[in-house]
Design an enzyme around this catalytic site. Structure first.
Site, PDB file in Angstrom:
ATOM      1  N   LYS A  76       0.694  -1.473   0.120  1.00 49.80           N
ATOM      2  CA  LYS A  76       0.435  -0.055   0.354  1.00 49.80           C
ATOM      3  C   LYS A  76       0.887   1.374   0.497  1.00 49.80           C
ATOM      4  O   LYS A  76       2.043   1.057   0.264  1.00 49.80           O
ATOM      5  CB  LYS A  76      -0.816  -0.480   1.137  1.00 49.80           C
ATOM      6  CG  LYS A  76      -0.299   0.149   2.233  1.00 49.80           C
ATOM      7  CD  LYS A  76      -1.237  -0.670   3.923  1.00 49.80           C
ATOM      8  CE  LYS A  76       0.279  -0.341   5.181  1.00 49.80           C
ATOM      9  NZ  LYS A  76      -0.861  -0.714   6.141  1.00 49.80           N
ATOM     10  N   ASP A 117      -4.318  -4.381   8.531  1.00 45.22           N
ATOM     11  CA  ASP A 117      -4.909  -4.152   7.212  1.00 45.22           C
ATOM     12  C   ASP A 117      -6.187  -5.138   7.087  1.00 45.22           C
ATOM     13  O   ASP A 117      -6.573  -4.188   6.239  1.00 45.22           O
ATOM     14  CB  ASP A 117      -3.716  -4.808   6.179  1.00 45.22           C
ATOM     15  CG  ASP A 117      -2.006  -4.280   5.710  1.00 45.22           C
ATOM     16  OD1 ASP A 117      -2.373  -2.877   6.596  1.00 45.22           O
ATOM     17  OD2 ASP A 117      -1.398  -4.660   5.147  1.00 45.22           O
TER      18      ASP A 117
END
Length: 148
Positions: A76, A117
């Site tokens: 990410k 996450d």
């Protein structure tokens, strides 16, 4: 498709030294929460990781001895975002290429992408078996941390 993923209870950082270790991080490499904090404390060298300038879907790598690597899966852009399964898959493939070219077949990991996450472990496990499952060439041990 072979099932190369084995789950055990225990501390990831007690994995045998012939196992490389991996976890997910953001491209900003802040590592301020979750298991990433322990990686930063134990292995440091964040400037060395940043200098590799790895983008999303890639993997930053630290050598730890001659045969062991510490893999930072860049899944990410920044620490406050959530990864996609697609970006996780790309990072895993990039790591597998490095493992293959360095004669490295053993990997110890937490339930990557599933803590902070928020990815689903059943799906992540399926991706791991898809990426690493052929020929039984890889041994992936997932450490499920059980607080004492």
């Amino acid at each position: 498709m072979a099932n190369c993923v084995r789950e055990i209870e225990g501390d990831l950082f007690s994995a045998p030294k012939d196992f490389s270790v991996a976890h997910c991080v953001a491209a900003d490499l802040k590592m301020g929460a979750g298991i990433a904090v322990r990686f930063k404390q134990l292995y440091g060298r964040v400037d060395e990781l940043k200098a590799q300038n790895v983008g999303i879907g890639g993997v930053a790598i630290l050598a730890d001895g001659s045969q062991r690597y510490i893999y930072y899966l860049i899944t990410k852009k920044t620490y406050n975002l959530k990864p996609t399964y697609e970006d996780l898959t790309k990072s895993l493939q990039a790591m597998k290429e490095h493992m293959a070219s360095n004669g490295n077949s053993k990997l110890a990991i937490p339930r990557i992408g599933c803590g902070i996450d928020g990815l689903a472990w059943s799906k992540v496990k399926e991706i791991l078996n898809d990426v690493f499952g052929e020929n039984g060439a890889y041994e992936i041990v997932v450490y499920n941390f059980v607080p004492k």
